[in-house]
Each structure stands twice: as C-alpha cells, then as structure tokens.
Enzyme design. Structure first.
Site, mmCIF file in Angstrom:
data_model
loop_
_atom_site.group_PDB
_atom_site.id
_atom_site.type_symbol
_atom_site.label_atom_id
_atom_site.label_comp_id
_atom_site.label_asym_id
_atom_site.label_seq_id
_atom_site.Cartn_x
_atom_site.Cartn_y
_atom_site.Cartn_z
ATOM 1 N N HIS A 171 0.815 -1.219 0.000
ATOM 2 C CA HIS A 171 0.000 0.000 0.000
ATOM 3 C C HIS A 171 0.850 1.271 0.000
ATOM 4 O O HIS A 171 0.328 2.360 -0.204
ATOM 5 C CB HIS A 171 -0.922 0.014 1.223
ATOM 6 C CG HIS A 171 -2.010 -1.026 1.148
ATOM 7 N ND1 HIS A 171 -3.330 -0.698 1.012
ATOM 8 C CD2 HIS A 171 -1.961 -2.377 1.172
ATOM 9 C CE1 HIS A 171 -4.055 -1.810 0.970
ATOM 10 N NE2 HIS A 171 -3.245 -2.844 1.065
ATOM 11 N N ASP A 382 3.681 9.745 -0.817
ATOM 12 C CA ASP A 382 2.495 8.988 -0.415
ATOM 13 C C ASP A 382 2.220 7.921 -1.469
ATOM 14 O O ASP A 382 2.236 8.236 -2.667
ATOM 15 C CB ASP A 382 1.284 9.939 -0.310
ATOM 16 C CG ASP A 382 0.270 9.469 0.722
ATOM 17 O OD1 ASP A 382 0.194 8.255 0.958
ATOM 18 O OD2 ASP A 382 -0.444 10.327 1.274
HETATM 19 O O1 F6P Z 1 -1.320 2.318 4.221
HETATM 20 C C1 F6P Z 1 -0.358 2.416 5.176
HETATM 21 C C2 F6P Z 1 -0.764 1.977 6.575
HETATM 22 O O2 F6P Z 1 0.352 1.692 7.334
HETATM 23 C C3 F6P Z 1 -1.685 0.782 6.627
HETATM 24 O O3 F6P Z 1 -1.009 -0.441 6.495
HETATM 25 C C4 F6P Z 1 -2.281 1.002 7.965
HETATM 26 O O4 F6P Z 1 -3.444 0.284 8.177
HETATM 27 C C5 F6P Z 1 -2.495 2.513 7.996
HETATM 28 O O5 F6P Z 1 -1.456 3.031 7.234
HETATM 29 C C6 F6P Z 1 -2.523 3.097 9.403
HETATM 30 O O6 F6P Z 1 -1.327 2.814 10.072
HETATM 31 P P1 F6P Z 1 -1.268 2.023 11.450
HETATM 32 O O7 F6P Z 1 -1.782 0.616 11.180
HETATM 33 O O8 F6P Z 1 0.166 2.053 11.845
HETATM 34 O O9 F6P Z 1 -2.169 2.755 12.401
#
Ligand code: F6P
Length: 486
Positions: A171, A382
């Site tokens: 992602h 991003d």
């Molecule tokens: O898309 C990037 C990401 O790290 C996802 O994998 C994740 O769900 C989101 O951002 C939010 O981050 P975190 O899981 O560290 O809260």
C-alpha cells in the site's frame, strides 16, 4: 455495533486476507464486555463481497498488546485475531515497521533506524501471520497478503503450503534501489516477497523499483514485469505490476448526498463565521504528509492577505503511532506552528487555523469535504492518498478545487488537480491562490474529470483487477499497469 460470536470452526477457507490490522475495532459492549465494531475502511468494503461469497477469513492484529483474540465472527465475516506482546508492539510495530521500513520506503524523509532486535521481531511476527494463513487456507485457496508489515509472509507461507495462490499488495511506495539498498536485510525482504505469485504496487514506478531490487540485491533476471526464480520444485514466474488502489466512491457520494450531511456542512461554515474561503487538510499526523510545509505556505498567504479577508484552514490531523519518536516531534512542531499562525494573525472571534487532533466518522468527514472550497493534499511522499479521492467523490455539486502533491500516487490519476511540489513553498502558495480563484466553469471541468476517474476506478474494480490477474484472467490482466521501462 456488529454482532460477534466466537468461532471454533476448523479452517477450510478458499479465500484468506492477511493484513496487519483486523477490519474491526475493539469497543465496549452493552454488558461492559469487550466487543468488536466493523471499521468502515476501504479495504474491507472492497473485500467484503469476495469474503462473503467465498466464506473467506481475515487474519490481522487488533491493535492492542495482549493475548490473541482468536477466531470469531463479526457481522458474518470470519476473523482471526493474532496477538502481539508489549515487546512485539515496541520492536515489530513501532520499531521495524514504523521506524525502519516506513521512513525508508518514504524516501528517508525521517532517518530510518536499523536494529537487529527489531528485525528479529519482524521475522517472528511475520511467521505467526504465515502460520495462521497456512492453518486457515483450504487446498488450492487464494491468499492475499497486504502491506509492508508482512513482506516475509509470502515466502514463509509458500514453504508450508505450495498449493495455494499467493498475492501481495504494497500500500505504500517501494523505494528506489539507492535507498532500499540501505536495508541490512534487503535480500531477505525481496526473497520474502518473491514467495508470492503476483505482487501489486500503487504506481508503475514502485513496480519498477522492486524489479530493480530483484536484479541488484538477489541477482535475478527480470523480463518486462516478470521475475523468474529457481526453486527446488522447478522454476516459477512472478509478476510485479501496478494496481492503483481506490475508494468506495459510490458509497461516499451517497453519504455526501444525505440531507443530514449537507446540513452539517452548512453548520460547519456557519460555526466558522461564514468565511469567504475555507481550506481543508485531512491527514494522519505523519511526517510524510507535508503538514508543516502546507502550514508554512498558508501562514505566509494569510500574512500577505492573498486569500482575502479572514480565510480559514481546517486541519484534521488524526492521532497516529504516538509512541514513535518522530511522530511526537512532529506533533510538537505542528502545534507550535498552528499556535504561531493563530497568535500572529488571529483576532478575538477569528482563528486562521482550526486544528483538530482527532478522528471522525465518515459522515463528519463528508460534511467537512463539502464545506471546503479548496482541499490541500500536500504529502512529501504517499503511496496513493485516498483523502484526495474521497474529496472528489463527495463533491456531487462539482464544486471545489484540489491542490495535490505530485509525490502522491493519486497525482497519476487526478489530472484536474492543481499539482504542486510541496518543497517549493512559493510554487505551492501560487497554486493555492490559483485554486481559490478558479472560475466556476473551469472548476467544474476539473472536478468532473476527476470524479469520472474515481467513479470508474473504484475500490471494487481495484480488487477485481488484482484478484482476476492473480487467478490468470487475461482480461483483468490488461487492466494492470505494466512497470516503466528501466
Ligand atoms: O497504508 C499504510 C498503513 O500503514 C496501513 O497499512 C495502515 O493500516 C495505515 O497506514 C494506518 O497505520 P497504522 O496501522 O500504523 O495505524
């Protein structure tokens, strides 16, 4: 509230999603016991129909340190919650995922830290996810692994279950080789990913970077978008291509059309004192998002009076990774800068910046998008940026303007945006002024083009395209974007 019950079924799932997070949040149930509430994320919206049709399983972490919640059903979805100890949260989640890989994969905006203990935790936790997937998957099942937290899972799973078809989607960006090469475990990461049959990335440039890493760090040969690896049972071809992720555009447009949401949007403008211009930023409070650069540009525009009398910027910065050092520092810096702008340019009854360190439900977000004349999306890097797409999807009125960083995946798709380099403060200021002063006809033309793109390339199409390609469907394959020639 979701209906949840523990599940004791032995697993035999033909479709398995493996993601770092479960698609539910832990909440307090009516009797005071912990319960689960489905989180309205794009990924679960996209995969829910496939999950239901295939009776699929979703493996993930609840987000808290402690014992594994185990298998349970929530709103008819079969979920398998894995546990992380307090140490694993520190070393795996906050450490290797978010203080090593996250900054490394985002162009080293913050310096990545390399610690052997963190890497060991990454291996241990990835093995736990792979083991759970191996236990859930039926013979010949499709397993879809998500994101940078789980890059070793494809290989670990294949070693146990070579009968399953494995897809992986990253992602976030995949960095250029000169940056990726800093990672002491670069070879293991590439080999981990190559356990998959199909690797999906947000942009063509990410797929290209990955293919280069295969050549440089493992010495493999690539041809177009494929890599061939030799394994004990023979050789195998892996495809690496771009599948730009999207949102549930229709669902969000429907929310934005609701009377209560439109009324709320009018209330927001009223509460701000009916300003001539409302700008909006919506981000996780993360140093990749360019919040400081945006505030600097906005503060200078306010000081110079270039945005007319009493403009307002609403900056939603949702709390994120709050124990990681770089995130604490950023919060302090953002709050100092907001205080400075408001202190220098505010008056009694008027604050140029409304800073909200909170998260909001989708309805409130839609109301904010409708209230904003100009949306500011200015990340330094991003993978995609779904906020930009959400803004566009909500603007059923075809009004509003989007200022968008060229360093986002979304910039490849949203041609109607005012593209900016967030490092170029003067350029960003000019673009914000242009966006704020666009005539109605031009604004409509730009918004219409962006809405068409987001409507036609929604998250359901993204999932269908990836899963179709993974299953060898030649039509789906044509929708995949091949990597750039390198
Ligand atoms: O898309 C990037 C990401 O790290 C996802 O994998 C994740 O769900 C989101 O951002 C939010 O981050 P975190 O899981 O560290 O809260």
């Amino acid at each position: 509230m979701s209906s949840t019950r523990e599940s004791t079924e032995s697993a035999d799932r033909s479709f398995v999603v493996v993601a770092s997070r479960l698609p539910v949040d832990r909440v307090e149930g009516p009797d005071g016991h912990p319960d689960w509430q489905t989180s309205p994320g794009g990924l679960v919206t996209a995969l829910e129909p496939v999950m239901r049709e295939a009776g699929g399983a979703w493996i993930g972490w609840s987000g808290d340190a402690g014992p594994a919640p185990g298998a349970f059903e929530a709103d008819g979805l079969h979920l398998v919650g894995l546990g992380l100890s307090e140490n694993e949260v520190r070393h795996f989640y906050e450490g290797f995922c978010n203080a090593t890989l996250w900054p490394l994969y985002h162009d080293v905006i913050a310096p990545p830290q390399f610690h052997r203990r963190w890497w060991e935790a990454y291996v241990t936790v990835n093995r736990r996810f792979a083991q759970a997937a191996a236990e859930q998957a039926a013979p010949g099942a499709t397993v879809w692994v998500h994101d940078y937290q789980l890059q070793l899972v494809p290989r670990m799973l294949r070693e146990q279950r070579d009968d399953v078809r494995i897809g992986f989607f990253n992602h976030i960006p995949f960095p250029g080789y000169e940056i990726f090469a800093q990672l002491p475990w670069r070879r293991q990461v590439v080999e981990g990913l190559l356990g998959a049959d199909l690797l999906g990335f947000q942009r063509r440039a990410d797929a290209t970077n990955f293919l280069r890493a295969c050549r440089r760090s493992v010495g493999l040969t690539t041809r177009g978008s494929t890599v061939r690896v030799r394994e004990p049972g023979g050789s195998r071809e892996i495809q690496a291509a771009a599948f730009p992720i999207s949102i549930d555009a229709k669902g969000l447009a429907e929310i934005a059309r609701r009377d209560d949401v439109r009324k709320r949007s009018a209330q927001i403008r009223e509460a701000l004192g009916e300003p001539g211009l409302v700008l909006l930023g919506v981000d996780r409070l993360d140093y990749t998002k360019g919040i400081l650069h945006r505030l600097r540009a906005y503060g200078e525009l306010v000081a110079a009076g270039r945005l007319g009398p009493r403009p307002v910027l609403i900056q939603v910065a949702s709390p994120s990774r709050e124990r990681v050092e770089a995130y604490r520092t950023l919060r302090d810096e953002v709050e100092v800068m907001v205080g400075r702008i408001n202190g220098e340019h505010g008056e009694v009854g008027y604050a140029p910046v409304h800073y909200l360190h909170q998260s909001y439900p989708r309805e409130e977000m839609a109301a904010l998008y409708l209230a904003a004349d100009v949306m500011l999306v200015t990340p330094l890097r991003d993978g995609m940026n779904l906020v930009a797409k959400e803004y566009v999807a909500c603007r059923n009125d075809e009004n509003g303007a989007l200022v968008l960083s060229e360093f986002t995946g979304a910039a490849d798709e949203l041609a109607g945006a005012f593209l900016v380099n967030p490092h170029d403060i003067e350029g960003m200021k000019d673009a914000i002024v242009r966006a704020a002063n666009t005539g109605p006809a031009e604004a409509r033309r730009r918004m219409r083009a962006m809405r068409k793109r987001v409507r036609e390339h929604d998250v359901a199409r993204w999932a269908a395209s990836f899963l179709g390609t993974l299953s060898g469907d030649p039509v789906a394959d044509q929708q995949a974007w091949e990597p750039e020639a390198s």
